[in-house]
Structures are given as structure tokens and as C-alpha cells.
Motif scaffolding. Structure first.
Motif: not given
Length: 414
Positions: A125-134
Motif C-alpha cells: 500500500l505504501l509502495m503504491g502511494f509512493a509510486a503514484g506521485a511520479e
């Protein structure tokens, strides 16, 4: 509060002040490093799917729950897309890339130490949250740096998803088999850190001499009422509904409904992937050549997507599947740079990040729904025609929404 036409005019004035930007060779270096960083982040995204079975056994996870980690990633990704887009417009693209990808590198590395199912869910969940801002940060960078050839830039950048699927499935399982799945994630985390560092060191928010003003909350609110952006978002959701629905169930449709072996079905879908890969820069070039008619080209592409889905469903020979697959792959993905071009044309460079975040969030809804709905229809009827009909409803709706997009001022860098 400014109207949509005023917002577009602002973007045009911003672009018109940078006559040298379109002639700067450095923009291709920018494209190369953001493409590489995006590709590596997508490998992080697809890595779990490539080793879920053996890693899940080693961790003692229930087989039926392995896909929940991927779902958790996309939930976090979808939530962060609009946030990342607004940050890119407020703080700058380079800062947003750092905020996004350095945590992604750390979280990917930390996943190698997971021992429980819920810890795996939380980290994904946190990995997706980090990646989405890119996503929004990258689209803003390309919109600011590229002018008459921005369609090609979008098309080349979008090939990162295709390349990352190949890399994730070709490298990660082999590395995990040789050194353990934990080592695979540790290497991925380190690779993400390296490429992120290069990206942040090389990327600049804008060409020298160009100042990209930061946005206000009022401008974001006005953007969300922009007719063209709303209809491109809905049209793309329908298109991706069709694409992801087909990708999720194509192998099962071929093996169960038509009796092909998994090996042959995989070979057919490999050619589908080849068509998808080649179509993105090709349709990006079409955007550059026919940017005033990009909406029409996208509608024609979605119409061809529907026709090819019907042809695929009616096909009864293996050679026919091999013939149709690359054209179907091209139609199923070719619209991507066209739609990115359309919504950045409507938003202008100043609001490109927020527009990208908003649109990509809506697009993700189609990606979530179609595999579930198509799977339900297929499981209850085992009918290839019915399943493909449900999938084809997406691009049909997408084409209708895109027909509602109006011509807007050309805000490309000249």
C-alpha cells in the motif's frame, strides 16, 4: 477565478516565451532519465506478480490472497496520483520525483524483510502511494520540455510499462530462484535508489530562462471543471477498461474457450505485446503530425480496437490469432500518447501535473473494474463472445466520451 479558455491562454503564453526549449537537445537526456526511472519503478510494481507463487509459499501466505498485495499497491497508487500531480505544480517536478521515488526505493528494499501477510499488504500500500506521485511529475516535465515533438516524447516514455513487464518476468524470477526472493527485492530497492538519484541530479523543472509559475488552489478547482479534461478522463477510463480487461483474461480465453495450450497462448500474447510496444511511439508521432485531429485519431483507434476484439472472438485458427494479435495490441495501447497530448493541451504546462494526476486517477477506475466484471461473465458463461462483448463496451464508451471533447487552443511549446 479564470475560465477554461483563460487557463489555456495562460499555458499558451507560458509556452510562447520559450522558443529555444523545443530546439534543446538536452530535452532528450531528460526523456531518457525519466524513462529509465519510470521503467525501474514499474519493475518494482510488477515484481510481486512475477514471483508471488514461490515467495508466497515461502512466507506461508494463502494462495487465494496473493493477488491482494497487487491490489493494495494500486489502491495506494490511485490515492496518491492526484496528490502527486498537485505537488508537481506547486513544488516543482524534480522535488516531487524525489518525494515519490526515494521512499519507493526504501520501501521496496524493506519488503525483503516481510514475514507476515498484513505487513506485506501495508508495505505494498505504501509502495503504491509512493509510486503514484511520479506520474504527474513526469508528465509535467515532458510537457514543459517538449514542444512540437511532445507526442513522440509521451509515446517513448509510455513504452516503459511494456519494457518493465518484460524485465520483471525475465529477470526477477531467475534472480529469486538463484539468490532468494528477498535478495531480488533488495537489488530492486538499490536499483530504484540509483536511478532515482540520477534522475534527480539530471532533471530540471524547465529549460534555462523559463520560469514555471506555481499554481493556486483556485486554479486546481477550475481545472477540474475543464470540459475537455473531464471527457478525456472518462474516455481514457473506458479505453483502459477494455485494455486491462483483455490483458487480464486473454490467456484464459484462448486456453479455456478455444483449447490452445498455455505455451501457444503465451506466444500469441507476446505478439500482442510487440504491437503494444511499437504503437506508443508511432501514435505519439501521429499526435505531433495531426495534433489538431488527435481526438479523431483516438476515436478511430478505439473503433479499430472494438473491430479487432470482434475479429479475435470470431477467429477459429491459431494462425489467425497470430495475425490479429499485434494489430490488436497496437489498437489496445496506441491511444495512450494521444490522450496524454489531449489533456496536457487542455491544461497547458502550468497545470499539467494536476491534470495528469486527476486523469490518471479516473483511468485507474476502469483498470479496477474490467478484470472483475469480465471474469464474472466468463466464469458464469464460459462464452468468448459475451466476455469480449463486455470488454468492448469500454472502448465504445471511451469513443463516445472523446467525441464530446472540443477543439482547444494549441498550447505546445513553439
Amino acid at each position: 477565478m479564470k475560465s477554461n479558455d483563460q487557463l489555456a491562454a495562460t499555458g499558451h503564453l507560458l509556452s510562447a516565451t520559450t522558443p529555444d526549449a523545443a530546439n534543446s537537445g538536452f530535452r532528450w537526456v531528460i526523456l531518457l532519465v525519466v524513462w529509465a526511472a519510470f521503467t525501474v519503478s514499474c519493475v518494482d510494481r510488477f515484481a510481486w506478480a512475477s514471483i508471488a507463487a514461490p515467495a508466497g509459499r515461502a512466507l506461508g501466505f494463502d494462495l487465494a490472497l496473493l493477488g491482494a498485495l497487487t491490489t493494495a499497491f494500486y489502491v495506494g497508487y490511485t490515492v496518491s496520483c492526484p496528490i502527486g500531480g498537485i505537488l508537481a505544480d506547486k513544488l516543482g517536478s524534480r522535488a516531487t520525483l524525489a518525494i515519490s521515488m526515494f521512499p519507493l526505493a526504501a520501501l521496496t528494499f524493506c519488503f525483503s524483510f516481510v514475514h507476515t501477510f498484513w505487513a506485506g499488504i501495508a508495505l505494498h500500500l505504501l509502495m503504491g502511494f509512493a509510486a503514484g506521485a511520479e506520474y504527474g511529475a513526469t508528465i509535467k516535465i515532458l510537457t514543459v520540455w517538449f514542444g512540437k515533438d511532445k507526442g513522440r516524447a509521451f509515446g517513448i516514455w509510455a513504452t516503459g510499462t511494456s519494457v518493465s513487464v518484460v524485465l520483471a518476468n525475465a529477470i526477477v524470477p531467475r534472480f529469486a530462484l538463484a539468490y532468494g526472493w528477498q535478495s531480488a527485492y533488495q537489488i530492486l530497492g538499490i536499483a530504484t535508489l540509483v536511478f532515482t538519484t540520477i534522475c534527480v541530479l539530471v532533471v530540471r523543472d524547465a529549460p534555462a530562462g523559463l520560469s514555471v509559475p506555481r499554481i493556486s488552489g483556485a486554479r486546481v478547482a477550475a481545472l477540474l471543471r475543464n470540459r475537455n479534461i473531464v471527457f478525456v478522463a472518462l474516455g481514457g477510463a473506458g479505453a483502459l477498461y477494455g485494455t486491462l480487461g483483455f490483458v487480464a483474461w486473454a490467456s484464459a480465453l484462448l486456453t479455456v474457450a478455444h483449447g490452445l495450450s498455455p505455451v501457444v497462448a503465451g506466444s500469441v500474447l507476446m505478439w500482442f505485446g510487440v504491437g503494444a510496444f511499437l504503437s506508443k511511439p508511432l501514435f505519439g508521432w501521429l499526435y505531433d503530425v495531426l495534433h489538431r485531429y488527435a481526438r479523431l485519431v483516438a476515436v478511430v483507434d478505439l473503433a479499430l480496437f472494438i473491430v479487432l476484439l470482434v475479429a479475435f472472438g470470431k477467429c477459429s485458427s491459431t494462425s489467425g490469432y497470430f495475425f490479429i494479435a499485434p494489430f490488436l495490441g497496437a489498437a489496445a495501447y496506441g491511444y495512450t500518447p494521444l490522450l496524454i497530448g489531449l489533456y496536457t493541451q487542455a491544461s497547458g504546462p502550468r497545470l499539467a501535473g494536476a491534470a495528469a494526476g486527476f486523469v490518471n486517477t479516473i483511468w485507474s477506475v476502469g483498470s479496477f473494474i474490467s478484470p472483475i466484471l469480465a471474469g464474472y461473465v466468463f466464469a458464469h458463461g464460459r462464452s468468448l463472445d459475451m466476455t469480449l462483448g463486455v470488454i468492448a463496451a469500454g472502448p465504445l464508451a471511451g469513443a463516445i466520451f472523446l467525441c464530446c471533447v472540443r477543439s482547444s487552443p494549441d498550447v505546445r511549446v513553439s
